[in-house]
Design a protein around this motif. Structure first.
Motif, PDB file in Angstrom:
ATOM      1  N   ARG A  66      17.132 -82.094  17.702  1.00  9.87           N
ATOM      2  CA  ARG A  66      17.497 -82.094  16.289  1.00  9.87           C
ATOM      3  C   ARG A  66      16.543 -83.020  15.545  1.00  9.87           C
ATOM      4  N   PRO A  67      16.286 -82.757  14.250  1.00  9.20           N
ATOM      5  CA  PRO A  67      15.360 -83.597  13.499  1.00  9.20           C
ATOM      6  C   PRO A  67      15.918 -85.001  13.305  1.00  9.20           C
ATOM      7  N   VAL A  68      15.030 -85.946  13.207  1.00 10.45           N
ATOM      8  CA  VAL A  68      15.416 -87.327  12.981  1.00 10.45           C
ATOM      9  C   VAL A  68      15.343 -87.608  11.492  1.00 10.45           C
ATOM     10  N   ALA A  69      16.408 -88.204  10.941  1.00 11.78           N
ATOM     11  CA  ALA A  69      16.441 -88.515   9.518  1.00 11.78           C
ATOM     12  C   ALA A  69      15.292 -89.443   9.174  1.00 11.78           C
ATOM     13  N   GLY A  70      14.653 -89.164   8.039  1.00  8.36           N
ATOM     14  CA  GLY A  70      13.563 -89.998   7.577  1.00  8.36           C
ATOM     15  C   GLY A  70      12.240 -89.688   8.238  1.00  8.36           C
ATOM     16  N   GLY A  71      12.207 -88.687   9.107  1.00 14.74           N
ATOM     17  CA  GLY A  71      10.960 -88.319   9.754  1.00 14.74           C
ATOM     18  C   GLY A  71      10.009 -87.665   8.768  1.00 14.74           C
ATOM     19  N   SER A  72       8.743 -87.681   9.096  1.00  9.94           N
ATOM     20  CA  SER A  72       7.772 -87.061   8.196  1.00  9.94           C
ATOM     21  C   SER A  72       7.381 -85.706   8.745  1.00  9.94           C
ATOM     22  N   GLY A  73       6.818 -84.889   7.890  1.00 12.29           N
ATOM     23  CA  GLY A  73       6.339 -83.590   8.324  1.00 12.29           C
ATOM     24  C   GLY A  73       7.423 -82.535   8.334  1.00 12.29           C
ATOM     25  N   ASP A  74       7.089 -81.451   8.980  1.00 14.82           N
ATOM     26  CA  ASP A  74       7.961 -80.288   9.050  1.00 14.82           C
ATOM     27  C   ASP A  74       9.177 -80.557   9.926  1.00 14.82           C
ATOM     28  N   ASP A  75      10.266 -79.918   9.612  1.00 14.27           N
ATOM     29  CA  ASP A  75      11.484 -79.997  10.410  1.00 14.27           C
ATOM     30  C   ASP A  75      11.166 -79.427  11.798  1.00 14.27           C
ATOM     31  N   PRO A  76      11.401 -80.185  12.862  1.00 18.88           N
ATOM     32  CA  PRO A  76      11.086 -79.688  14.207  1.00 18.88           C
ATOM     33  C   PRO A  76      11.840 -78.407  14.571  1.00 18.88           C
ATOM     34  N   ARG A  77      13.007 -78.189  13.958  1.00 19.42           N
ATOM     35  CA  ARG A  77      13.736 -76.947  14.230  1.00 19.42           C
ATOM     36  C   ARG A  77      12.936 -75.755  13.727  1.00 19.42           C
ATOM     37  N   LEU A  78      12.290 -75.913  12.565  1.00 13.97           N
ATOM     38  CA  LEU A  78      11.493 -74.813  12.014  1.00 13.97           C
ATOM     39  C   LEU A  78      10.308 -74.506  12.913  1.00 13.97           C
ATOM     40  N   GLU A  79       9.647 -75.541  13.381  1.00 10.31           N
ATOM     41  CA  GLU A  79       8.517 -75.328  14.291  1.00 10.31           C
ATOM     42  C   GLU A  79       8.997 -74.687  15.589  1.00 10.31           C
ATOM     43  N   GLY A  80      10.137 -75.128  16.093  1.00 14.39           N
ATOM     44  CA  GLY A  80      10.701 -74.522  17.299  1.00 14.39           C
ATOM     45  C   GLY A  80      11.043 -73.063  17.096  1.00 14.39           C
ATOM     46  N   LEU A  81      11.587 -72.743  15.915  1.00 18.45           N
ATOM     47  CA  LEU A  81      11.931 -71.350  15.626  1.00 18.45           C
ATOM     48  C   LEU A  81      10.671 -70.509  15.500  1.00 18.45           C
ATOM     49  N   ARG A  82       9.650 -71.038  14.849  1.00 19.91           N
ATOM     50  CA  ARG A  82       8.376 -70.297  14.742  1.00 19.91           C
ATOM     51  C   ARG A  82       7.821 -69.990  16.122  1.00 19.91           C
ATOM     52  N   THR A  83       7.859 -70.989  16.996  1.00 18.42           N
ATOM     53  CA  THR A  83       7.329 -70.820  18.350  1.00 18.42           C
ATOM     54  C   THR A  83       8.134 -69.784  19.128  1.00 18.42           C
ATOM     55  N   ALA A  84       9.453 -69.888  19.065  1.00 15.61           N
ATOM     56  CA  ALA A  84      10.314 -68.954  19.801  1.00 15.61           C
ATOM     57  C   ALA A  84      10.165 -67.531  19.273  1.00 15.61           C
ATOM     58  N   VAL A  85      10.105 -67.387  17.955  1.00 18.12           N
ATOM     59  CA  VAL A  85       9.945 -66.064  17.349  1.00 18.12           C
ATOM     60  C   VAL A  85       8.586 -65.478  17.730  1.00 18.12           C
ATOM     61  N   SER A  86       7.566 -66.303  17.694  1.00 26.60           N
ATOM     62  CA  SER A  86       6.225 -65.841  18.063  1.00 26.60           C
ATOM     63  C   SER A  86       6.188 -65.348  19.507  1.00 26.60           C
ATOM     64  N   ARG A  87       6.832 -66.093  20.392  1.00 24.31           N
ATOM     65  CA  ARG A  87       6.876 -65.680  21.802  1.00 24.31           C
ATOM     66  C   ARG A  87       7.574 -64.325  21.952  1.00 24.31           C
ATOM     67  N   LEU A  88       8.740 -64.171  21.305  1.00 19.05           N
ATOM     68  CA  LEU A  88       9.466 -62.904  21.430  1.00 19.05           C
ATOM     69  C   LEU A  88       8.667 -61.759  20.812  1.00 19.05           C
ATOM     70  N   ARG A  89       8.003 -62.023  19.692  1.00 15.15           N
ATOM     71  CA  ARG A  89       7.181 -60.974  19.067  1.00 15.15           C
ATOM     72  C   ARG A  89       6.062 -60.526  20.004  1.00 15.15           C
ATOM     73  N   ARG A  90       5.402 -61.488  20.657  1.00 17.30           N
ATOM     74  CA  ARG A  90       4.313 -61.146  21.585  1.00 17.30           C
ATOM     75  C   ARG A  90       4.839 -60.347  22.770  1.00 17.30           C
TER      76      ARG A  90
END
Length: 108
Positions: A6-30
């Motif tokens: 889960r994302p850490v409050a006050g963290g910088s950058g993109d929400d890690p959940r979004l990056e995880g979802l992009r990665t998982a979706v990309s894998r399934l698409r491939r």
């Protein structure tokens, strides 16, 4: 299977959940793209995966919309065992966006 935190409050950058979802979706698409079987609902799954990917670039998606997409994708490819691990990864990441829904009929 990848593990996402889960994302850490006050963290910088993109929400890690979004990056995880992009990665998982990309894998399934491939994996879906190279799967040799003629799946009748392949186009439905591909379109829904594209929609999920697009959602990750427009802020944190709504949990009901994520769950609906997961159901559509699972309905389209859920019976293909070769795609099960990648589909499970997408589900795991979507679960990070909101609690897993309780079974229907359960009363507190």
């Amino acid at each position: 299977m990848a593990v996402y935190r889960r994302p850490v409050a006050g963290g910088s950058g993109d929400d890690p959940r979004l990056e995880g979802l992009r990665t998982a979706v990309s894998r399934l698409r491939r994996e879906l793209a190279v799967h040799p079987a003629d799946l009748p609902d392949r186009l439905v799954a591909e379109e829904e995966l594209a929609a999920l990917d697009a959602m990750t670039y427009s802020g944190v998606p709504e949990v009901p919309r994520l769950r609906r997409s997961l159901l559509v994708i699972a309905g389209a490819v859920g019976s293909v065992s070769a795609l099960a691990p990648a589909l499970a990864e997408v589900r795991q990441v979507i679960d990070l966006f909101g609690g897993v829904p309780e079974p229907r009929g359960k009363v507190h």
